[in-house]
Design a protein around this motif. Structure first.
Motif, PDB file in Angstrom:
ATOM      1  N   TYR A  52       0.798  -1.231   0.000  1.00  0.00           N
ATOM      2  CA  TYR A  52       0.000   0.000   0.000  1.00  0.00           C
ATOM      3  C   TYR A  52       0.833   1.285   0.000  1.00  0.00           C
ATOM      4  O   TYR A  52       0.275   2.375   0.035  1.00  0.00           O
ATOM      5  CB  TYR A  52      -0.930   0.002   1.216  1.00  0.00           C
ATOM      6  CG  TYR A  52      -2.018  -1.060   1.168  1.00  0.00           C
ATOM      7  CD1 TYR A  52      -2.889  -1.126   0.087  1.00  0.00           C
ATOM      8  CD2 TYR A  52      -2.180  -1.988   2.192  1.00  0.00           C
ATOM      9  CE1 TYR A  52      -3.888  -2.080   0.031  1.00  0.00           C
ATOM     10  CE2 TYR A  52      -3.186  -2.949   2.145  1.00  0.00           C
ATOM     11  CZ  TYR A  52      -4.039  -2.991   1.060  1.00  0.00           C
ATOM     12  OH  TYR A  52      -5.032  -3.928   1.016  1.00  0.00           O
ATOM     13  N   GLY A  53       2.150   1.144   0.022  1.00  0.00           N
ATOM     14  CA  GLY A  53       3.009   2.321   0.155  1.00  0.00           C
ATOM     15  C   GLY A  53       2.921   3.261  -1.033  1.00  0.00           C
ATOM     16  O   GLY A  53       2.689   2.837  -2.179  1.00  0.00           O
ATOM     17  N   PRO A  54       3.121   4.547  -0.791  1.00  0.00           N
ATOM     18  CA  PRO A  54       3.072   5.526  -1.882  1.00  0.00           C
ATOM     19  C   PRO A  54       4.328   5.540  -2.745  1.00  0.00           C
ATOM     20  O   PRO A  54       4.392   6.282  -3.718  1.00  0.00           O
ATOM     21  CB  PRO A  54       2.917   6.856  -1.136  1.00  0.00           C
ATOM     22  CG  PRO A  54       3.508   6.615   0.205  1.00  0.00           C
ATOM     23  CD  PRO A  54       3.326   5.160   0.514  1.00  0.00           C
ATOM     24  N   PHE A  55       5.301   4.699  -2.379  1.00  0.00           N
ATOM     25  CA  PHE A  55       6.547   4.665  -3.147  1.00  0.00           C
ATOM     26  C   PHE A  55       6.470   3.629  -4.260  1.00  0.00           C
ATOM     27  O   PHE A  55       7.457   3.322  -4.885  1.00  0.00           O
ATOM     28  CB  PHE A  55       7.714   4.346  -2.206  1.00  0.00           C
ATOM     29  CG  PHE A  55       7.344   3.337  -1.157  1.00  0.00           C
ATOM     30  CD1 PHE A  55       7.295   1.996  -1.477  1.00  0.00           C
ATOM     31  CD2 PHE A  55       6.978   3.738   0.113  1.00  0.00           C
ATOM     32  CE1 PHE A  55       6.893   1.073  -0.537  1.00  0.00           C
ATOM     33  CE2 PHE A  55       6.578   2.818   1.064  1.00  0.00           C
ATOM     34  CZ  PHE A  55       6.542   1.467   0.734  1.00  0.00           C
ATOM     35  N   TYR A  63       9.735   7.780   4.186  1.00  0.00           N
ATOM     36  CA  TYR A  63       9.247   6.771   5.121  1.00  0.00           C
ATOM     37  C   TYR A  63      10.012   5.456   4.952  1.00  0.00           C
ATOM     38  O   TYR A  63      10.048   4.631   5.849  1.00  0.00           O
ATOM     39  CB  TYR A  63       7.747   6.531   4.920  1.00  0.00           C
ATOM     40  CG  TYR A  63       6.903   7.664   5.405  1.00  0.00           C
ATOM     41  CD1 TYR A  63       6.680   7.846   6.760  1.00  0.00           C
ATOM     42  CD2 TYR A  63       6.338   8.569   4.507  1.00  0.00           C
ATOM     43  CE1 TYR A  63       5.909   8.893   7.225  1.00  0.00           C
ATOM     44  CE2 TYR A  63       5.562   9.618   4.951  1.00  0.00           C
ATOM     45  CZ  TYR A  63       5.348   9.779   6.319  1.00  0.00           C
ATOM     46  OH  TYR A  63       4.585  10.817   6.764  1.00  0.00           O
TER      47      TYR A  63
END
Lengths: 746, 445, 54, 266, 220
Positions: free
Chosen positions: A103-106, A710
Motif C-alpha cells: 500500500y506504500g506511496p513509493f 518513510y
C-alpha cells in the motif's frame, strides 16, 4: 429606558431558567464531549468480513508460507502460515510488514517513461501498449543492427518461471547476458561442483544436526531461509551445540553456545587447523575417507604440514587449545555440520574457504546423510521445450558473456554480476545498449555503487520492472511496474539451504491496486510484439497459463495447499558425480590443481583493497534482520524497529571498539568521516565492545535514495558506497568481506 | 487620565509611563501566548518532552508556583484562623500573589495536557484514588476561593466602590472572609499535600516513592509544610521587590518580621523533617528497591542531577534561610532577610524540580541510561508567560486597587495633592510631574 | 463527580473524597450566595456597610 | 470484587519470553505495529518519542572484547497486578480520569483512548516505559491507511497508549466460541500478534493460573525471572535466561547484596 | 449621596409602582422563548436528515424468510456479525425488478445492474471506539433483536435517518426523545444503557477501578 433595563434583566433570568430547564445545555455538553473524543481526522478503518488467504512470501528467497488476513477486500495483516514446513507459522520482520510494500506511496503506479534527466525523477505516465511498443521497437532496433548480445538482463534470482522466461527471452533474442544477483549460493554451488561434481544446491539437515560449526554465518541474521534458521536455532538451545566463529560479536555469536573470536578473514585457516587435529588424532570417519573420498593423502599432507594448531593460532589469533577442543567436539558429535558464508550470505566469498569448511563435513562423513550436508538437484519442474533460435539469435548467443561467466577463465559459475560494471567501465568488452532489470536493485545492492552508477550511465536504455521507485528504477528510462508479491502468481522453488525440495505457489491475495502488470505477462507480450522468431518460443496465452502448464499436475495441489514437498527425495549417501565418483579433496575438475594448491582447500590471506598505512583500520559491513538489504527496502515499520545504536536522526552509527576510538581521539556519538579506497561517508561513532579492536562495522541496508522518506531515504549511508569487490581467483565471484578504512574526526 | 481610578491618598506614575511598562511586559506575554497557541494547535510535539519525561518543565513550574503561592493560604490561615491581626496589612498582597500563582498553574495545566478540551474529564470521570484528581479538585476549588478573596479588592476600586451593590458586596464578603479562608486553608492543605503525593505514591519510581507505615506518602506532609514555610517567604520577596521597584515602603517592618519569623520556624521544622525523610529514604526505602543514594545522584549526564542538587535544596535552600529567619537579628537585617527569602524560594523550587524531573531521569531498568531533557523554546515561553501575566496583574492591581493598607500612612502625600476632588488640578499636576525629569524610582511610583 | 457518572461507586473512598469536595463547594457556593443576596438586600434597603473593620 | 462474584473463570493472562531463543530480530515489534495500527513518522530514531508497544532492548554484560556478551529483551506491557495482586498496578491507580483499568477477569491493564486526556501521570508511574504518548496526529502516507486493522481504533493525538495483550483477539476468540456454543476459549485461540509472529517461538502466552497452559509450567522454570521484582509491581511477563548476568540485569541490586538469580533447583 | 445611589432609589421607586407586572411578563416571555428554543428549535438544528438510498419494507421480507432477522442479518462462521446485507445476498432474488415499487426499480437499476453495494445508513451504528459483540448478546446472552432494535423488523418502510451535526452519530444512539427519557429498552443506545442492562443481568463486574465491567469490554 430604566424600565427596559429591568425588563431585559428579567427576560434574561427567564431565558436562563428556560434554557436550564430545556435539554439544550445538557445535550450539548454530551455532544461536545463526544466530539472531542472522535476527531474526524483520525482515520476509522472500515470493518467487514474477515477472510484468511494463504500464499508464499517472495520478498526474500526464504520461501515462507504466509496467511494474509483480509477485511473485505483490504489486506490488514500478514502472519506465518502454520502448516508451511519452512516457517511453521513464524514470520520475519520484513515479511510481517509486507503490507506496507503493498500500500506504500513509493510504488510505481503505472508504466512510466522518463522525461527529465536520468535519476531526476521526472516521469510521464504511458499506457501499457505504448510501453511495450517502446521496449520492443528499441530491442528490435538493436537486434536489427546485428548486435542482440549487446542487450543484458539482471534478475534477482535465476530460479523460478519469471526469471526463466526472461532468460528464455534473452536466448531467443540472441543475448547470453542474463545475469543474476550473487550470493553465497553461487559459492556453495561452485564448491559442490568442484568437490562433489554436483550441479545442484547445498541443503543442510539442520533439524537432525547436533553440532553446528559456523564460520561467520549469520544463522539468526538472515543466512539461508531466515525463519527456518530461527526455528532450528530455537531447537538447538536444548538439543544441540552451535559454535560461532566470528571476528566480531555478531548477534549469532552472542546468542550461540560458544563464540570463537578470530582475526577477520582467517576462517579457512581455522577450518584447516581443526582438520589438522581431527586427522592427527585419527578422529575422522575412516569409512567415508576410504570408500568415498579421493585425494585425502594429499590433503592430509597439506593439513599436517602447514596447519598445526600452533601455526593456525598465530594466524587466527586464538588459543591452540580452543582449536583442539572444537575439533574433538566436532568429530565426536553424531551429526556435526560445518557451514560458512558470512552474515546474511549476500556476498559469495572465497571458494577455498568454502572448500576448507566443507572438507570438515567430509572428514566426519556427514555428506548426503542424516543430519548432514545434502546436495539438492536443480529445480527440475520447469521443462520447457528448447526454443528454436533464428540465425541472429544463434550468432548472438555465441558471443562471450560480458561478465565472463562460463568462459574458460571462470568456468565454474553462471553469472558474475560483480564483474559487469567493471567490464563496462573499463570498456574492455563490447558495449551494452540496453539493460533489463527484474527483481533487482543493483544501483543500491551492489558493492561500489559509484562504479555501478558509472557503468549504468554508459548504458543508453535501461528498463526496470520494479514495483517500487527504487534506486535502479529511478535511474531507468522506462519502468514497467510489476504487481507486488501479494498481487501476483509466482512459483517459489526450494529456499536456500533447505535439505529437501519443496515447491510453493504464490497467489494473488488482493486485486492489483495500481495499473501494474505481471512481468511474466510483460515478457510474453513483449515476445509477441517482436516477431515470429521470438514469439515462437512463447506459446502461452499469458503468464498464468504458462505457470499452470509448467506446474502441470502439481498445480491443483499447489493452488489448494500453497506448497508441495517432494516427499520422494532422499540424498544419495556418499555418491558423487566427480570424474572419480568420489568426494575429491583435490578437485580433478581444476586444471593444475596442485599449482599453488588451487584445487585443494587451503588458506591464504585476502588481499583487501587499500593500503594498510593509509587505511589502518578494517571496515566490515554487517547486516541485521531489522534492515532489508536486497531488492526491497526496509519498510517504515522496520525502520521504527532499527536501534538507536545504528541510526540517529539521519546519521548512521559505525560500531567501533572504545579502545580503537580513543586511540583515534573519537568520542561516543561524535561525527566522523569514514574513508575507504572506494568512497567516503559521513558517519557517527558508536562505542561497541563487541567489535574487535582495529575494526569498524558499518550497518548495511540504510541510506536509500529511491523510495521515499518513510522508507529511509537519506537515512544513514549505503554501506555499498564504501566497499568494493575482490575477485576470487578461481571462480571470479566477489569475496570481499571487508575493506581497509580510516576514520577521522570531521 | 485615569486618576479617577487610582485609590485615594496614594501617588502613581503617569499613565504614559504605566502603559509603556505594561507594553514592554506585554511583549513577553505575547511571546508566551504564541508558544501556547502553537502547543494547542500543533500539539505537544512542540515541546521537548518525551515518553521518559511525560512530566517536565511545566509540571515543575506548576508545582513551584503552587508552593510559592502557598503564602496566600498560610497567611490567610494565620490572619483569619489564628488571628494574627497585623497580617491584615499584607494579606491582600498575599492573596493577589496566590491568585496569580494558581491561575498560572491552571493555565499551564491546560497547555500541558494532550487533549485540553477533555480536561474536565478529571472532574466528571474522577478516579478518587488518584493524587492528581485530588490535586485538580482542590486546586480549582481553591482557585475559586482565591478569586473570592481577590474579588473584594477589585470592588474596592474607587469607581466600583461607588456602586452601592458592589460596595455592599465587598463589605459582606469581608464579613464572611474567615469562612472562605478556612475552606481555602483546608483545600490548600490537601492539594499541596496531594501534589507531594503525586511523586510519593509512584512505587515504580524509587526516587520519588515515600510510602510509610500509614500507607500514605510522606511527601504529602512535606509538601504542605514546605509550601506553608516558603510561600510567605515568596510573599515577602515579592513585596520587597515591589517596594524596590516603586521606590516606596509599602508594608511596615513589624508585619514583614512577624511573617518572616513564623516562616522561619516553619522552615526549620520542615527542613528537620525533610532531613529525617532523606535519611530514612537513603537508608531504608531506596535500598529495599535495590538502590543506593549514590545511584540517584551520580553518573548522570553532565552531573545535572548530582549531589549538588541535594545540598542546594536541603542546606542552602533550607537550613541556611531557616536559621536566618528564626534569629531576630537575621530577619531584622535587610540584606540577610533578602538572602533568606530568596534562598527559601530557591530551595522549595529545587525540591519541586527534583520531585518532578529527577524522579523521571533516574533509570529504573538496569539496562537503561539516565534520561536527559532540555525544554524547547515553546515550553520556556509558556513558562515565562505567567511571570509576565503576574507582573501585569500586580501592576494593574497596585495602580488601581488599595492593596497596601499602610501605603498612605507610610507615604504621606504632599499637602497640595490632598484635594482629591479637584481632578482637573490633579491632572495638571500629573502633567507637570511628567514634564519634569523624575528619577526612575519616582516615576515608577 | 456525580452519582450518575459511570465511575461512581458507593464506597468509603468516594464518601470521603466527594464528601470533602462537595463540602468545600457548598461552602463556597452558599457563602457567595449569602454575600450576593445580602448585598442585594442591603442595596435595596439602603443599609450600606463600611470598610472600617479591615 | 464483591463477595459471591468469585468464580473459577478468573484468568491471569501472562507471557513467558525465552531470552535464550530470542534473536532480537524485531518481528514481534512489527507484528504488534501492524495489528495495533501504530502510526509511524519519517524519523523514528528517538526511541523516547517513538511508539512501540513492544520494544526489544539490547542488554550487554559490560565486559571488554572478547568477553562481551549481549542479550535481547523484548518488553511488552508487564500488566502488573500490583502490590498484593490487587490490581493496583503502578499506572492504574494514578489515572485521574479512570482511563486505564485493571480487569480481574483477564488480568489485563487496559487503556481507553477516548477517556484519556493526556496528563501522562501513568507514564511517570511506569518504571518499564511501556506507555507511549501520541505526540503527533496519526497520519498515514497516502494509501497506507488501507492496511489498518478495524478491530483496533486509531488513537488521536494527545493520548497515552500501550500494549493490551491484543485484547481484541480475545474478544474475537470469544465471539467464535459463542457461535460454537462455548463460553470459554482454548489456549491457542487467543494469542497476541507478537507471539504469533515470533519466528523463534521465543514467546509463550496463556493463563498463568491454568495448569493446562504452557506458561503455567514455564513460569516455574529455574531460569525464570521478572523485571524489577523488588518494586512489588508483580509483572505478568516472565523471562527465561540461562545466563546469570541476564537474570541479574532484571533488577537493581545494591553492592554486596546477595543476588538470588541462581537457577532454582526443581 | 452618589449618583448611582440615586439611580437605585429611582429604580426601586419604579418597581414599587406597578412595574412588577411587566417585569414578570418579561420573565415569562424569556422563559417561554428559551423553552421553545431548547425543546423545539434546538433538536431541529442539532439533527440533520439524510435520505436512505431507497426505501425498504422489512415486514414484507420478514414474511418471506424462514429464520427471522438472522436470515439476512446473520452471524458469520467466525462469530462476527454481518450487519446490513450485502448486494450478493439480495441478488439471489432481485436479479430483475419483481415488484412494482419505485424503490425496487432504483435498487435493481442503480445497484444490482452496476454491481454497486447499497450505501445504507445504519441507524444503530456505534462509533469506532465501541466494541460491540452481537454474538455475546444474541448467542451467549440469548437476547432478542428487538431489545435493542425495537420493532424495525415489522416496519413497512424505513424511518428517516437523522444524524447529530456535532458528533455525526445516528439519532437512535441518543434516542428520539431529546430529553433522553426512554420508555423502551430500544429507545436509546448510550453507554449508560449498556451499563444498566449489564448490571441488571449480573454481567461479571471485574473492573478494579469502577467495580463494574472493565472499560475495554466495550471500548477499543
Amino acid at each position: 429606558m430604566k424600565l427596559s433595563r429591568r425588563c431585559f434583566l428579567s427576560f434574561g433570568i427567564g431565558a436562563a431558567a428556560g434554557i436550564t430547564l430545556s435539554p439544550l445545555p445538557w445535550k450539548l455538553t454530551d455532544d461536545i464531549s463526544i466530539w472531542t473524543q472522535m476527531w474526524p481526522w483520525t482515520p476509522v478503518p472500515p470493518d467487514g468480513a474477515y477472510t484468511y488467504e494463504n500464499t508464499v512470501c517472495t520478498l526474500c528467497p526464504g520461501g515462507c508460507g504466509i496467511t494474509v488476513r483480509k477485511v473485505d477486500e483490504r489486506a490488514v495483516q500478514i502472519a506465518g502460515m502454520e502448516e508451511h514446513p519452512v516457517n511453521k507459522g513464524g514470520t520475519c520482520i520484513l515479511g510481517n510488514s509486507g503490507l506496507q510494500l503493498l500500500y506504500g506511496p513509493f510504488r510505481v503506479e503505472a508504466p512510466m517513461k522518463r522525461t527529465g534527466e536520468r535519476g531526476e525523477g521526472r516521469w510521464k505516465r504511458i499506457s501499457w501498449k505504448e510501453a511495450l511498443s517502446e521496449v520492443s521497437s528499441k530491442l528490435n532496433q538493436i537486434r536489427a543492427s546485428g548486435n542482440p548480445h549487446q542487450v543484458a538482463a539482471v534478475s534477482g534470482s535465476k530460479e523460478g518461471t519469471v526469471a526463466r522466461l526472461i532468460n528464455r527471452f534473452m536466448t531467443v533474442y540472441g543475448s547470453p547476458n542474463f545475469m543474476t544477483e550473487p550470493s553465497i549460493q553461487d559459492s556453495y554451488e561452485a564448491m559442490l561442483y568442484l568437490m562433489q561434481g554436483a550441479t545442484g544446491s547445498a541443503g543442510f539437515d539442520f533439524e537432525n544436526a547436533d553440532y553446528i560449526l559456523s564460520f561467520g554465518s549469520g544463522i539468526i541474521e538472515g543466512w539461508g531461509a531466515p525463519v527456518r534458521m530461527f526455528l532450528a536455532n530455537s531447537n538447538w538451545r536444548t538439543k544441540g551445540t552451535v559454535v560461532q566463529v566470528d571476528s566480531r560479536l555478531s548477534n549469532t555469536a552472542a546468542k550461540m553456545d560458544r563464540w570463537i573470536s578470530i582475526e577477520p578473514g582467517t576462517e579457512a585457516a581455522l577450518a584447516m587447523g581443526i582438520s589438522h587435529v581431527i586427522i592427527k588424532e585419527n578422529l575422522y570417519n575412516k569409512g567415508f575417507i576410504k570408500e568415498a573420498s579421493e585425494g585425502f593423502d594429499q590433503y592430509k599432507k597439506l593439513v599436517l604440514d602447514a596447519y598445526s594448531p600452533a601455526r593456525v593460532s598465530d594466524v587466527a589469533g586464538i588459543d591452540p587449545s580452543v582449536i583442539e577442543e572444537v575439533a574433538r567436539a566436532f568429530a565426536a558429535s553424531k551429526h556435526p555440520i560445518a557451514i560458512c558464508g558470512r552474515g546474511k550470505g549476500d556476498v559469495p566469498g572465497n571458494i577455498h574457504e568454502f572448500m576448507a569448511v566443507h572438507a570438515l563435513n567430509a572428514l566426519v562423513g556427514n555428506i548426503n546423510s542424516k543430519g548432514g550436508v545434502w546436495t539438492l538437484p536443480k529445480n527440475e519442474y520447469i521443462r520447457w521445450p528448447h526454443p528454436i533460435m533464428d540465425k541472429v539469435a544463434s550468432l548472438g548467443m555465441q558471443q562471450e558473456r560480458v561478465d565472463g561467466a562460463g568462459s574458460k577463465d571462470y568456468p565454474y559459475v553462471q553469472s558474475l554480476l560483480n564483474r559487469f560494471p567493471k567490464k563496462i567501465n573499463e570498456g574492455s568488452a563490447y558495449p551494452i545498449e540496453a539493460l533489463l532489470v527484474y527483481n533487482s536493485n543493483p544501483l543500491y545492492s551492489m558493492p561500489d555503487t559509484k562504479a555501478v552508477q558509472a557503468a549504468f550511465d554508459k548504458i543508453p536504455f535501461i528498463v526496470s520492472f520494479s514495483s517500487y521507485m527504487d534506486e535502479t528504477a529511478k535511474n531507468a528510462d522506462l519502468i514497467l511496474p510489476n504487481h507486488t508479491y501479494l498481487e501476483r502468481y509466482e512459483d517459489v522453488p526450494t529456499p536456500n539451504g533447505l535439505q529437501y525440495p519443496i515447491l510453493s505457489l504464490a497467489k494473488p491475495v488482493v486485486k492489483p491496486q495500481l495499473n501494474t502488470m505481471h512481468t511474466g505477462d510483460v515478457i510474453i507480450k513483449l515476445a509477441k510484439c517482436m516477431g515470429n522468431s521470438i514469439s515462437g518460443a512463447f506459446g502461452w496465452k499469458d503468464y498464468k497459463g504458462c505457470l499452470k502448464q509448467t506446474l502441470g499436475s502439481r498445480w491443483n495441489q499447489l493452488y489448494k495447499k500453497v506448497y508441495d514437498v517432494d516427499s520422494g527425495f532422499a540424498p544419495n549417501k556418499w555418491v558423487f558425480e566427480t570424474p572419480s565418483g568420489k568426494f575429491e579433496f583435490v578437485s580433478s575438475l581444476v586444471k593444475n590443481a596442485d599449482e599453488n594448491n588451487i584445487g585443494i582447500p587451503h588458506y591464504y590471506p585476502t588481499a583487501l583493497e587499500g593500503d594498510e598505512k593509509k587505511y589502518p583500520l578494517i571496515m566490515v559491513p554487517y547486516g541485521s534482520m531489522k534492515r532489508a538489504t536486497g531488492y526491497v527496502g526496509s519498510t517504515p515499520f522496520m525502520l521504527k524497529a532499527v536501534s538507536d545504536e545504528t541510526l540517529v536522526k539521519n546519521d548512521v552509527l559505525v560500531q567501533i571498539n572504545p579502545k580503537t576510538a580513543q586511540n583515534l581521539g573519537l568520542s561516543q556519538g561524535e561525527s566522523a568521516t569514514l574513508t575507504t579506497p572506494v568512497g567516503e561517508a559521513q558517519v557517527k561513532v558508536n562505542f561497541n565492545e563487541g567489535i574487535r579492536p582495529g575494526m569498524i562495522a558499518t550497518p548495511t541496508g540504510l541510506g536509500h535514495t529511491g523510495y521515499d522518506e518513510y522508507m529511509g531515504n537519506g537515512k544513514g549511508v549505503n554501506a555499498n558506497q564504501v566497499i568494493g569487490t575482490v575477485e576470487d581467483p578461481l571462480t571470479g565471484l566477489n569475496m570481499a568481506w571487508g575493506i581497509r578504512a580510516k576514520l577521522t574526526r570531521s | 487620565m485615569d486618576s479617577e481610578l487610582i485609590p485615594e491618598g496614594v501617588q502613581r506614575c503617569s499613565l504614559g509611563k504605566f502603559l509603556l511598562w505594561i507594553g514592554v511586559v506585554s511583549v513577553v506575554l505575547l511571546w508566551g501566548v504564541y508558544g501556547m497557541i502553537l502547543c494547542w494547535a500543533k500539539g505537544l510535539n512542540q515541546t521537548n518532552m518525551n515518553n521518559a519525561f511525560g512530566f517536565a518543565l511545566w509540571i515543575w513550574a506548576d508545582l513551584a508556583v503552587i508552593a510559592l503561592g502557598g503564602g496566600a493560604f498560610f497567611t490567610g490561615f494565620l490572619r483569619y484562623i489564628v488571628g494574627k491581626k497585623e497580617l491584615k496589612n499584607i494579606i491582600n498582597y498575599a492573596v493577589l500573589i496566590g491568585f496569580i500563582c494558581y491561575s498560572s498553574a491552571l493555565l499551564i495545566l491546560a497547555i500541558d495536557i494532550g487533549q485540553p478540551l477533555r480536561g474536565w474529564f478529571i472532574f466528571w470521570h474522577a478516579n478518587v484514588h488518584s493524587m492528581l484528581t485530588e490535586v485538580a479538585f482542590c486546586l480549582s476549588c481553591y482557585f475559586g476561593v482565591l478569586t473570592i478573596e481577590y474579588l473584594p479588592l477589585i470592588l474596592e476600586n474607587r469607581q466600583i466602590d461607588k456602586i452601592p451593590f458592589f460596595h455592599n458586596l465587598s463589605h459582606n464578603m469581608h464579613e464572611v472572609m474567615a469562612v472562605f479562608a478556612a475552606t481555602g486553608a483546608f483545600l490548600s492543605f490537601f492539594h499541596q499535600g496531594s501534589l507531594g503525593g503525586v511523586a510519593g505514591v509512584l512505587y515504580g519510581r524509587p526516587f520519588g516513592f515515600r510510602e510509610g507505615v500509614l500507607i500514605w506518602p510522606w511527601t504529602f506532609f512535606l509538601f504542605t509544610w514546605s509550601a506553608a514555610a516558603c510561600g510567605p517567604c515568596f510573599t515577602i520577596l515579592i513585596t520587597k521587590i515591589t517596594e524596590k521597584v516603586v521606590g516606596k515602603k509599602l508594608v511596615k517592618d513589624n508585619v514583614v518580621e512577624l511573617l518572616a519569623k513564623i516562616s522561619g520556624w516553619m522552615l526549620l521544622t520542615y527542613i528537620t523533617a525533610k532531613i529525617i525523610d532523606t535519611l530514612y529514604w537513603a537508608y531504608v526505602t531506596a535500598p529495599k528497591m535495590g538502590f543506593t543514594l549514590d545511584q540517584f545522584y551520580t553518573n548522570n549526564p553532565g552531573s545535572a542531577y548530582g549531589y549538588w542538587i541535594l545540598i542546594m535544596e536541603v542546606i542552602v535552600g533550607g537550613v541556611i534561610p531557616a536559621l536566618i529567619l528564626v534569629t531576630r537579628k537575621g530577619r531584622q537585617t535587610p540584606l540577610l532577610l533578602w538572602i533568606a527569602v530568596i534562598l527559601a524560594c530557591v530551595g522549595v523550587s529545587l525540591n519541586r524540580w527534583v520531585m518532578v524531573l529527577q524522579v523521571l531521569a533516574v533509570p529504573v531498568l538496569t539496562f537503561e541510561n539516565w534520561f536527559t531533557y532540555f525544554p524547547s523554546w515553546q515550553e520556556i515561553a509558556t513558562t515565562i508567560l505567567p511571570v509576565a501575566y503576574g507582573t501585569i496583574l500586580i501592576s494593574l492591581s497596585y495602580r488601581y486597587l488599595p492593596i497596601f493598607p499602610q501605603e498612605s500612612e507610610l507615604n504621606p502625600p504632599p499637602e497640595e495633592l490632598l484635594s482629591e476632588a479637584e481632578t482637573v488640578q490633579k491632572e495638571a499636576i500629573e502633567q507637570d510631574m511628567a514634564s519634569q525629569d523624575l528619577t526612575p524610582a519616582e516615576s515608577a511610583g | 463527580m456525580f452519582p450518575f457518572s459511570f465511575e461512581w461507586t458507593w464506597d468509603m473512598s468516594h464518601y470521603v473524597f466527594h464528601g470533602g469536595l462537595w463540602y468545600a463547594l457548598s461552602i463556597i457556593g452558599l457563602g457567595m450566595t449569602y454575600c450576593i443576596g445580602k448585598s442585594a438586600y442591603d442595596t435595596i434597603t439602603g443599609k450600606g456597610g463600611h470598610h472600617e473593620d479591615h | 470484587m464483591k463477595e459471591g462474584q468469585h468464580d473459577q473463570h478468573i484468568k491471569k493472562y501472562g507471557m513467558v519470553i525465552d531470552l535464550d531463543k530470542c534473536t532480537g530480530c524485531g518481528a514481534c515489534m512489527v507484528a504488534c505495529m501492524q495489528e495495533n495500527n501504530i502510526p509511524f513518522q519519517k524519523d523514528e530514531t528517538d526511541k523516547m518519542l517513538s511508539i512501540t508497544w513492544l520494544r526489544v532492548f539490547k542488554l550487554d554484560n559490560g565486559k571488554p572484547y572478547p568477553d562481551t556478551d549481549i542479550c535481547y529483551l523484548p518488553r511488552p506491557c508487564m500488566h502488573c497486578s500490583g502490590i498484593g495482586e490487587h490490581g493496583h498496578s503502578p499506572c492504574v491507580s494514578v489515572c485521574p480520569a479512570t482511563a486505564t483499568d485493571y480487569s480481574m477477569e483477564t488480568g489485563i491493564v487496559s487503556q481507553i483512548y477516548t477517556r484519556c486526556f493526556g496528563c501522562r501521570y501513568c507514564m511517570a508511574a511506569c518504571p518499564y516505559h511501556v506507555r507511549h504518548f501520541n505526540w503527533w496526529d496519526p497520519v498515514w502516507p497516502s494509501g497506507m491507511e488501507r492496511s489498518l486493522n478495524p478491530n483496533v481504533s486509531v488513537r488521536m493525538r494527545g493520548v497515552v497508549e500501550k500494549c493490551n495483550f491484543c485484547f481484541q483477539r480475545y474478544q474475537i476468540a470469544k465471539e467464535k466460541a459463542f457461535t460454537e456454543g462455548r463460553t470459554e476459549i482454548e489456549e491457542h485461540e487467543y494469542q497476541p500478534a507478537c507471539v504469533e509472529a515470533c519466528p523463534a517461538n521465543a514467546i509463550t502466552f496463556g493463563d498463568l493460573l491454568n495448569p493446562k497452559h504452557k506458561v503455567y509450567k514455564l513460569k516455574q522454570d529455574p531460569r525464570a525471572f521478572r523485571l524489577l521484582e523488588k518494586l512489588h509491581t508483580n509483572p505478568k511477563v516472565y523471562y527465561l535466561s540461562s545466563r546469570e548476568w541476564v537474570r541479574e540485569a532484571g533488577d537493581n541490586y545494591i553492592e554486596n547484596e546477595k543476588v538470588d538469580v541462581e537457577p532454582k533447583k526443581h | 449621596m452618589s449618583a448611582s445611589q440615586e439611580k437605585a432609589k429611582e429604580v426601586s421607586a419604579k418597581a414599587s409602582d406597578g412595574g412588577a407586572g411587566i417585569v414578570f411578563i418579561f420573565f415569562i416571555v424569556g422563559l417561554v422563548v428559551s423553552l421553545l428554543v431548547g425543546w423545539v428549535l434546538f433538536p431541529k438544528v442539532l439533527y440533520c436528515q439524510k435520505e436512505q438510498p431507497f426505501d425498504f419494507n422489512h415486514a414484507l421480507h420478514n414474511e418471506m424468510v424462514l429464520d427471522g432477522c438472522q436470515s439476512c442479518h446473520f452471524f458469520r462462521n467466525d462469530g462476527t456479525y454481518s450487519g446490513a446485507p450485502k448486494l450478493n445476498q439480495c441478488i439471489e432474488c432481485h436479479t430483475d425488478v419483481q415488484g412494482i415499487t419505485k424503490d425496487e426499480e432504483i435498487f435493481v437499476n442503480e445497484y444490482v445492474r452496476n454491481n454497486r453495494e447499497v450505501p445504507w445508513l445504519v441507524y444503530s451504528r456505534q462509533p469506532d471506539c465501541v466494541f460491540f459483540s452481537h454474538a455475546a448478546h444474541v448467542l451467549a446472552g440469548e437476547m432478542q433483536c428487538k431489545t435493542c432494535h425495537g420493532h424495525i423488523g415489522n416496519s413497512t418502510s424505513l424511518p428517516v435517518y437523522e444524524y447529530n451535526i456535532i458528533t455525526g452519530y445516528s439519532r437512535n444512539i441518543w434516542g428520539h426523545n431529546i430529553s433522553g427519557i426512554k420508555k423502551n429498552t430500544w429507545d436509546r443506545m448510550k453507554m449508560d444503557d449498556c451499563a444498566e442492562c449489564h448490571r441488571e443481568n449480573n454481567v461479571k463486574q471485574y473492573s478494579v477501578q469502577t467495580k463494574k465491567g472493565p472499560c475495554f469490554v466495550c471500548h477499543k
